[in-house]
Design a protein around this motif. Structure first.
Motif, PDB file in Angstrom:
ATOM      1  N   VAL A  78       0.598  -1.094  -0.249  1.00  0.00           N
ATOM      2  CA  VAL A  78       0.180   0.130  -0.242  1.00  0.00           C
ATOM      3  C   VAL A  78       0.813   0.959  -0.053  1.00  0.00           C
ATOM      4  O   VAL A  78       2.083   1.200   0.787  1.00  0.00           O
ATOM      5  N   ALA A  79       0.555   2.146  -0.686  1.00  0.00           N
ATOM      6  CA  ALA A  79       0.826   3.332  -1.090  1.00  0.00           C
ATOM      7  C   ALA A  79       0.664   4.317  -1.207  1.00  0.00           C
ATOM      8  O   ALA A  79      -0.715   4.583  -1.241  1.00  0.00           O
ATOM      9  N   CYS A  80       0.772   5.446  -0.402  1.00  0.00           N
ATOM     10  CA  CYS A  80       0.209   7.445  -1.016  1.00  0.00           C
ATOM     11  C   CYS A  80       0.854   7.914  -1.834  1.00  0.00           C
ATOM     12  O   CYS A  80       2.444   8.434  -1.692  1.00  0.00           O
ATOM     13  N   SER A  81      -0.069   8.698  -2.496  1.00  0.00           N
ATOM     14  CA  SER A  81       0.958   9.210  -3.845  1.00  0.00           C
ATOM     15  C   SER A  81      -0.123  10.123  -5.044  1.00  0.00           C
ATOM     16  O   SER A  81      -1.157   9.417  -4.762  1.00  0.00           O
ATOM     17  N   SER A  82       0.237  11.313  -4.915  1.00  0.00           N
ATOM     18  CA  SER A  82      -0.129  12.500  -6.055  1.00  0.00           C
ATOM     19  C   SER A  82      -0.140  11.460  -7.655  1.00  0.00           C
ATOM     20  O   SER A  82      -0.796  11.719  -8.564  1.00  0.00           O
ATOM     21  N   GLY A  83       1.083  10.742  -7.591  1.00  0.00           N
ATOM     22  CA  GLY A  83       1.030  10.113  -8.977  1.00  0.00           C
ATOM     23  C   GLY A  83       1.663   9.334  -9.320  1.00  0.00           C
ATOM     24  O   GLY A  83       2.661   8.364  -9.954  1.00  0.00           O
ATOM     25  N   ASN A  84       3.140   9.974  -9.104  1.00  0.00           N
ATOM     26  CA  ASN A  84       5.051   9.593  -9.725  1.00  0.00           C
ATOM     27  C   ASN A  84       5.005   8.196  -8.562  1.00  0.00           C
ATOM     28  O   ASN A  84       5.554   7.478  -8.960  1.00  0.00           O
ATOM     29  N   HIS A  85       5.181   8.419  -7.669  1.00  0.00           N
ATOM     30  CA  HIS A  85       5.326   7.333  -6.588  1.00  0.00           C
ATOM     31  C   HIS A  85       4.540   6.334  -6.570  1.00  0.00           C
ATOM     32  O   HIS A  85       4.827   5.015  -6.502  1.00  0.00           O
ATOM     33  N   ALA A  86       3.233   6.676  -6.596  1.00  0.00           N
ATOM     34  CA  ALA A  86       2.406   5.600  -6.876  1.00  0.00           C
ATOM     35  C   ALA A  86       2.568   4.357  -8.482  1.00  0.00           C
ATOM     36  O   ALA A  86       2.121   3.819  -8.666  1.00  0.00           O
ATOM     37  N   GLN A  87       2.494   5.612  -9.377  1.00  0.00           N
ATOM     38  CA  GLN A  87       3.275   5.101 -10.522  1.00  0.00           C
ATOM     39  C   GLN A  87       4.174   4.042 -10.570  1.00  0.00           C
ATOM     40  O   GLN A  87       4.672   2.803 -10.797  1.00  0.00           O
ATOM     41  N   MET A 104      -4.590   8.383  -3.230  1.00  0.00           N
ATOM     42  CA  MET A 104      -4.499   9.291  -4.410  1.00  0.00           C
ATOM     43  C   MET A 104      -5.230  10.277  -4.334  1.00  0.00           C
ATOM     44  O   MET A 104      -6.201  10.167  -4.118  1.00  0.00           O
ATOM     45  N   PRO A 105      -4.800  11.345  -4.122  1.00  0.00           N
ATOM     46  CA  PRO A 105      -5.860  12.701  -3.731  1.00  0.00           C
ATOM     47  C   PRO A 105      -6.582  12.437  -5.315  1.00  0.00           C
ATOM     48  O   PRO A 105      -6.600  12.040  -6.324  1.00  0.00           O
ATOM     49  N   HIS A 106      -8.406  13.037  -4.830  1.00  0.00           N
ATOM     50  CA  HIS A 106      -8.427  12.833  -5.908  1.00  0.00           C
ATOM     51  C   HIS A 106      -8.905  13.974  -7.051  1.00  0.00           C
ATOM     52  O   HIS A 106      -8.914  14.347  -8.286  1.00  0.00           O
ATOM     53  N   ASP A 107      -7.161  15.398  -6.406  1.00  0.00           N
ATOM     54  CA  ASP A 107      -7.265  16.396  -8.100  1.00  0.00           C
ATOM     55  C   ASP A 107      -5.668  16.522  -8.297  1.00  0.00           C
ATOM     56  O   ASP A 107      -4.978  17.071  -8.846  1.00  0.00           O
ATOM     57  N   ALA A 108      -5.266  14.666  -7.915  1.00  0.00           N
ATOM     58  CA  ALA A 108      -3.922  14.500  -8.923  1.00  0.00           C
ATOM     59  C   ALA A 108      -4.398  14.572 -10.461  1.00  0.00           C
ATOM     60  O   ALA A 108      -5.233  14.043 -11.059  1.00  0.00           O
ATOM     61  N   PRO A 109      -3.513  15.022 -10.738  1.00  0.00           N
ATOM     62  CA  PRO A 109      -3.344  14.352 -12.880  1.00  0.00           C
ATOM     63  C   PRO A 109      -4.419  12.978 -13.285  1.00  0.00           C
ATOM     64  O   PRO A 109      -3.408  12.025 -12.809  1.00  0.00           O
ATOM     65  N   ALA A 110      -5.361  13.673 -14.265  1.00  0.00           N
ATOM     66  CA  ALA A 110      -6.036  12.228 -14.776  1.00  0.00           C
ATOM     67  C   ALA A 110      -4.667  11.465 -14.739  1.00  0.00           C
ATOM     68  O   ALA A 110      -4.872  10.382 -14.649  1.00  0.00           O
ATOM     69  N   LEU A 111      -3.772  11.576 -16.277  1.00  0.00           N
ATOM     70  CA  LEU A 111      -3.210  11.293 -16.957  1.00  0.00           C
ATOM     71  C   LEU A 111      -2.053   9.867 -15.364  1.00  0.00           C
ATOM     72  O   LEU A 111      -2.166   8.767 -16.145  1.00  0.00           O
ATOM     73  N   PHE A 238       1.276  23.840  -8.747  1.00  0.00           N
ATOM     74  CA  PHE A 238       0.606  23.061  -9.969  1.00  0.00           C
ATOM     75  C   PHE A 238       1.867  22.087 -10.196  1.00  0.00           C
ATOM     76  O   PHE A 238       1.876  21.260 -11.184  1.00  0.00           O
ATOM     77  N   CYS A 239       3.010  22.558  -8.776  1.00  0.00           N
ATOM     78  CA  CYS A 239       3.781  21.381  -8.882  1.00  0.00           C
ATOM     79  C   CYS A 239       3.441  20.316  -7.991  1.00  0.00           C
ATOM     80  O   CYS A 239       3.583  20.178  -7.115  1.00  0.00           O
ATOM     81  N   ASP A 240       2.562  19.704  -8.649  1.00  0.00           N
ATOM     82  CA  ASP A 240       1.471  18.751  -7.405  1.00  0.00           C
ATOM     83  C   ASP A 240       2.678  17.199  -7.094  1.00  0.00           C
ATOM     84  O   ASP A 240       2.488  16.566  -5.936  1.00  0.00           O
ATOM     85  N   ALA A 241       3.947  16.764  -7.919  1.00  0.00           N
ATOM     86  CA  ALA A 241       4.563  15.728  -7.240  1.00  0.00           C
ATOM     87  C   ALA A 241       5.138  16.560  -5.780  1.00  0.00           C
ATOM     88  O   ALA A 241       5.733  15.650  -5.291  1.00  0.00           O
ATOM     89  N   LEU A 242       5.324  17.809  -5.807  1.00  0.00           N
ATOM     90  CA  LEU A 242       6.411  18.081  -4.507  1.00  0.00           C
ATOM     91  C   LEU A 242       5.221  19.313  -3.607  1.00  0.00           C
ATOM     92  O   LEU A 242       5.819  19.723  -3.374  1.00  0.00           O
TER      93      LEU A 242
END
Length: 327
Positions: A78-87, A104-111, A238-242
């Motif tokens: 299990v992990a928490c991430s807005s996207g890069n750690h997730a992938q 993952m947060p609801h506002d994470a980039p769709a990609l 908009f630097c969602d990864a940081l």
């Protein structure tokens, strides 16, 4: 707080490099004539945009997950991430035939959400402003007996990220060079702490600089005060990864001593850096992966001697990327 915590060492980074050999991409170290001419010194780029899943995060995720004993792998991670750690976690788990759940947060980039799902992970959404992602993840891990894979505050994750710094040192050495400055983006601090472990062990005089979005300079404020400071707001760049709220306990115990320097850039400056990377460097970089580049372009780094800029990720959606290009 950190007295009883075992901190990773440069030897742990070396061990991580052996585990990652032939699995992670050894991204190139690229000399940039155009950047060198612009800032008046020798500049190299470390494009982690070319790493598996498009960011450095795969390194730490795989180094952590591959060490889970065989008998404990069936329950997954299990992990928490807005996207890069997730992938990164999803890709590592898939390679090791393990299930993965990503909070993952609801506002994470769709990609980033779509690619995480495509890698076979289950995604559980949350509200970044009102919900505690760590509490959600812990509850899932407890219920399923799964292993938590932190995005940054973990010895093995930090060691894995540190292989970025190890490769920088090794590739410069082939050219008869050593870095005077290495700048990398910082959120919770796993990348910058890991890089510092590898770089400072071999080139003690090198400067390692943590680069953050303006308004989210928790590392800069923490370096000044000597304690871990928190950002005032959970969102706003908009630097969602940081957008980690504060440096990690383990990461700060390392970076407080081995880094101690920080620089920042506004969203507008980062957008210009994203556009510059595309038009001049021929690279696609996401906003959170371009803050160190922006700091260099804006003259906020002491660019002397041999400078290395880490481009930490390239997972940007078309709408955001187009907005950056249009200015």
């Amino acid at each position: 707080m950190t007295a009883s915590i075992a901190l990773p060492t440069a030897a742990d980074v070396d061990a991580a490099a052996q585990r990652l050999k032939g699995v992670a991409v050894r991204t190139p170290l690229v000399f940039s004539p155009v950047l060198s001419d612009r800032v008046g010194t020798r500049v190299f780029l470390k494009p982690e945009t070319l790493q598996r899943t498009g960011s450095f995060k795969f390194r730490g995720a795989y180094n952590r997950i591959v060490q889970i004993p065989e008998g404990a792998r069936r329950a997954g991670v299990v992990a928490c991430s807005s996207g890069n750690h997730a992938q990164g976690v999803a890709a590592a788990a898939r390679l090791l035939n393990m299930p993965a759940v990503i909070v993952m947060p609801h506002d994470a980039p769709a990609l980033k959400r779509e690619r995480t799902l495509a890698l076979g992970a289950e995604v559980v959404g949350y509200d970044r402003a009102t919900e505690d992602r760590d509490a959600i993840a812990r509850a899932i891990a407890t219920e399923r007996g799964a292993v938590m894979v932190p995005p940054y505050d973990d010895k093995d994750v930090i060691a894995g990220q540190g292989t970025v710094g190890l490769e920088i040192i090794e590739d410069l050495a082939v050219l008869g060079l050593a870095p005077d400055l290495v700048a990398a983006n910082a959120s919770g601090g796993g990348l910058i702490a890991g890089i510092a472990l590898a770089v400072k062990a071999r080139v003690p005089g090198a400067h390692v600089v943590a680069c953050e979005p303006a308004g989210f300079e928790d590392h800069a404020r923490s370096f000044r005060s000597g304690v871990r400071e928190r950002n005032a707001a959970p969102t706003g760049s908009f630097c969602d990864a940081l957008l980690a709220p504060t440096p990690g306990e383990i990461t700060f115990a390392i970076s407080r001593d081995l880094v101690g320097e920080a620089a920042s850039a506004t969203d507008d400056e980062v957008a210009r850096a994203v556009a510059y990377a595309f038009t001049e460097l021929k690279l696609v970089v996401e906003p959170g992966g371009a803050v160190a580049l922006a700091a260099l372009l804006e003259g906020r780094l002491q660019a002397e001697g041999t400078v290395v800029i880490v481009l930490s990720g390239g997972n940007v959606d078309a709408e955001t990327f187009t907005r950056c290009l249009r200015g």
